[in-house]
Design a protein around this motif. Structure first.
Motif, PDB file in Angstrom:
ATOM      1  N   GLU A 197       0.812  -1.171   0.075  1.00  0.00           N
ATOM      2  CA  GLU A 197       0.054   0.114  -0.091  1.00  0.00           C
ATOM      3  C   GLU A 197       0.876   1.507   0.078  1.00  0.00           C
ATOM      4  OE1 GLU A 197      -2.451  -0.266   3.567  1.00  0.00           O
ATOM      5  OE2 GLU A 197      -0.810   0.465   4.839  1.00  0.00           O
ATOM      6  N   ASN A 198       2.109   1.183   0.484  1.00  0.00           N
ATOM      7  CA  ASN A 198       3.034   2.298   0.446  1.00  0.00           C
ATOM      8  C   ASN A 198       3.830   2.285  -0.691  1.00  0.00           C
ATOM      9  OD1 ASN A 198       2.329   3.371   2.982  1.00  0.00           O
ATOM     10  ND2 ASN A 198       3.519   1.973   3.928  1.00  0.00           N
ATOM     11  N   HIS A 199       3.821   1.368  -1.788  1.00  0.00           N
ATOM     12  CA  HIS A 199       4.559   1.278  -2.706  1.00  0.00           C
ATOM     13  C   HIS A 199       4.264   2.214  -3.903  1.00  0.00           C
ATOM     14  CE1 HIS A 199       8.375  -0.066  -4.821  1.00  0.00           C
ATOM     15  NE2 HIS A 199       7.775  -0.163  -6.008  1.00  0.00           N
ATOM     16  N   ASP A 200       5.333   2.971  -4.574  1.00  0.00           N
ATOM     17  CA  ASP A 200       4.981   3.846  -5.563  1.00  0.00           C
ATOM     18  C   ASP A 200       5.673   2.955  -6.904  1.00  0.00           C
ATOM     19  OD1 ASP A 200       4.831   5.502  -7.648  1.00  0.00           O
ATOM     20  OD2 ASP A 200       5.876   7.048  -6.410  1.00  0.00           O
ATOM     21  N   PHE A 201       4.809   2.439  -7.774  1.00  0.00           N
ATOM     22  CA  PHE A 201       5.273   1.400  -8.902  1.00  0.00           C
ATOM     23  C   PHE A 201       5.823   2.335  -9.920  1.00  0.00           C
ATOM     24  CE2 PHE A 201       2.915  -1.591  -6.425  1.00  0.00           C
ATOM     25  CZ  PHE A 201       3.521  -2.815  -6.580  1.00  0.00           C
ATOM     26  N   SER A 202       5.733   3.480  -9.983  1.00  0.00           N
ATOM     27  CA  SER A 202       6.099   4.574 -10.952  1.00  0.00           C
ATOM     28  C   SER A 202       7.598   4.486 -10.908  1.00  0.00           C
ATOM     29  CB  SER A 202       5.293   5.884 -11.008  1.00  0.00           C
ATOM     30  OG  SER A 202       6.007   6.631 -10.035  1.00  0.00           O
ATOM     31  N   LYS A 203       8.126   4.284  -9.570  1.00  0.00           N
ATOM     32  CA  LYS A 203       9.687   4.320  -9.188  1.00  0.00           C
ATOM     33  C   LYS A 203      10.145   2.860  -9.621  1.00  0.00           C
ATOM     34  CE  LYS A 203       9.613   8.409  -6.639  1.00  0.00           C
ATOM     35  NZ  LYS A 203       8.829   9.007  -5.550  1.00  0.00           N
ATOM     36  N   GLY A 204       9.382   1.868 -10.015  1.00  0.00           N
ATOM     37  CA  GLY A 204      10.209   0.758 -10.134  1.00  0.00           C
ATOM     38  C   GLY A 204       9.287  -0.491  -9.462  1.00  0.00           C
ATOM     39  N   PRO A 205       9.878  -1.581  -9.546  1.00  0.00           N
ATOM     40  CA  PRO A 205       9.078  -2.862  -8.937  1.00  0.00           C
ATOM     41  C   PRO A 205       9.306  -2.853  -7.352  1.00  0.00           C
ATOM     42  CG  PRO A 205      11.154  -3.474  -9.977  1.00  0.00           C
ATOM     43  CD  PRO A 205      11.088  -2.123 -10.407  1.00  0.00           C
ATOM     44  N   LEU A 206       8.568  -3.397  -6.593  1.00  0.00           N
ATOM     45  CA  LEU A 206       8.734  -3.947  -5.449  1.00  0.00           C
ATOM     46  C   LEU A 206       9.290  -5.181  -5.088  1.00  0.00           C
ATOM     47  CD1 LEU A 206       7.776  -3.535  -2.221  1.00  0.00           C
ATOM     48  CD2 LEU A 206       5.631  -4.330  -2.667  1.00  0.00           C
ATOM     49  N   LYS A 207      10.476  -5.080  -4.343  1.00  0.00           N
ATOM     50  CA  LYS A 207      11.338  -6.594  -4.261  1.00  0.00           C
ATOM     51  C   LYS A 207      11.820  -5.939  -2.737  1.00  0.00           C
ATOM     52  CE  LYS A 207      14.346  -7.464  -7.556  1.00  0.00           C
ATOM     53  NZ  LYS A 207      15.504  -6.896  -8.257  1.00  0.00           N
ATOM     54  N   MET A 208      11.211  -6.962  -1.846  1.00  0.00           N
ATOM     55  CA  MET A 208      11.603  -6.905  -0.307  1.00  0.00           C
ATOM     56  C   MET A 208      11.573  -8.196   0.279  1.00  0.00           C
ATOM     57  SD  MET A 208       9.007  -7.320   1.942  1.00  0.00           S
ATOM     58  CE  MET A 208       7.135  -8.008   1.920  1.00  0.00           C
TER      59      MET A 208
END
Ligand code: PHE
Length: 348
Positions: free
Chosen positions: A182-193
């Motif tokens: 919910e906090n990730h901004d996908f315009s800045k790239g993928p979510l990898k955590m």
């Protein structure tokens, strides 16, 4: 006896006294008893009044000589005693630099922390972020937001410590999926955590159950992520944990937050797949759960599931450590027995 003879006698007596004195304190006492106001020499000199005027200078000179002599002997002895005392003190305070030092016990990284740090290193190298979650979590994030609504039968899989009806000790690290999504901004790239931490379940502690244990959650969300990405990632993980020759296999399973879901096995690191007591003769050991992120999980976090998708996995460092080192009781990790913990010295 004349005054002169008396003086000579007193000097001789004083010298004997000084000879047998054993401390500076005794020397000072002798000094007072002969030369002090009420001392022996002083009292002898009181007899001067009966001496003839011609004799006086002679006796006066003698008195001075005796006083000087006595003072000199006193000072000499005093100096010697002081030197001896100093010498004794120095000897007593000598430090034997050849004695072995006291051992300082150094702590070391707990075996579970070592495993988690190794896994963190692997994923940091692949560009993942490490996210820390909270151990006290809401029912909403722990269950509902990962697609486990109230009264969902799968909640039974995780017996829960409730603090209030809405607040609990997290039963798994999966709520961190919703919190990062919910906090990730996908315009800045993928979510990898990845997210390592403690989790809690209302189990009765025994050799294979602990009410508190560890998990590492992992998640990757982007466009065009496939199950092949998941398999490749987990293969790297298995090799890092159990050796380069290891292979993995996926078996169908069920988790509410992934679809399809898989159980992941690694080829046995002890027998290499032949079948032994560690792999219970199957050649394979189950190490973690994983799957492709359920669209509901994405949508509830405001992520467009028609555009984005990916995978998630959850593994237990406690189980990995038990397998890797042949530990037969999970409680060993939590008893803080030095005899157990010091066996896991990290190399380098
Ligand atoms: N949360 C699951 C468990 O605790 C593990 C899991 C995580 C499975 C992510 C799939 C994906 O059992």
């Amino acid at each position: 006896m004349g005054i002169e003879e008396q003086l000579t006698g007193v000097l001789a007596k004083a010298v004997t006294d000084i000879d047998s004195a054993e401390s500076v304190k005794e020397i000072e006492a002798i000094r007072v008893s002969y030369l002090g106001k009420k001392g022996e020499i002083t009292s002898i000199l009181k007899g001067m009044k009966d001496v003839s005027p011609q004799q006086r200078p002679v006796i006066g000179k003698k008195a001075n000589e005796v006083r000087d002599e006595l003072t000199a002997v006193l000072n000499q002895k005093k100096e010697r005693l002081e030197k001896e005392a100093l010498q004794k003190q120095l000897e007593a305070e000598t430090i034997d630099v050849t004695l072995p030092g006291r051992q300082v016990k150094k702590g070391q990284t707990h075996v579970l922390t070592q495993i988690m740090e190794d896994i963190e290193d692997l994923f940091l190298g692949m560009g993942y972020q490490i996210i820390e979650g909270n151990e006290v979590e809401s029912d909403y994030y722990n269950f509902e937001r990962v697609n486990l609504p109230q009264n969902h039968p799968a909640r039974d899989m995780q017996d829960t410590f409730y603090i209030t009806p809405d607040v609990l000790l997290r039963t798994h690290t999966s709520p961190i999926q919703a919190r990062t999504l919910e906090n990730h901004d996908f315009s800045k790239g993928p979510l990898k955590m990845i997210s390592p931490g403690k989790v809690y379940r209302r189990d009765t502690d025994d050799a294979t159950h602990s009410h508190q244990f560890h998990q590492i959650e992992g998640m990757v969300i982007d466009e065009n992520i496939t199950m092949a990405d998941l398999k490749g990632t987990l293969e790297l993980l298995a090799k890092k944990m159990f050796g380069e020759e290891r292979e993995i296999r996926l078996r169908p399973s069920y988790f509410p937050f992934t679809e399809p879901s898989v159980e992941v096995d690694v080829s046995c690191f002890k027998c290499g797949g032949e079948g032994c007591n560690v792999c219970k003769k199957t050649g394979w050991i189950e190490i973690l759960g994983a799957g492709m992120t359920h669209p509901n999980v994405l949508e509830m976090s405001g992520v467009d599931s028609s555009k984005y998708g990916g995978f998630a996995f959850g593994l237990g460092p406690d189980r990995i450590a038990m397998l890797k080192y042949g530990v037969d009781d999970i409680r060993h990790f939590y008893l803080n027995d030095q005899r157990f913990l010091t066996q896991f010295k990290r190399k380098g």
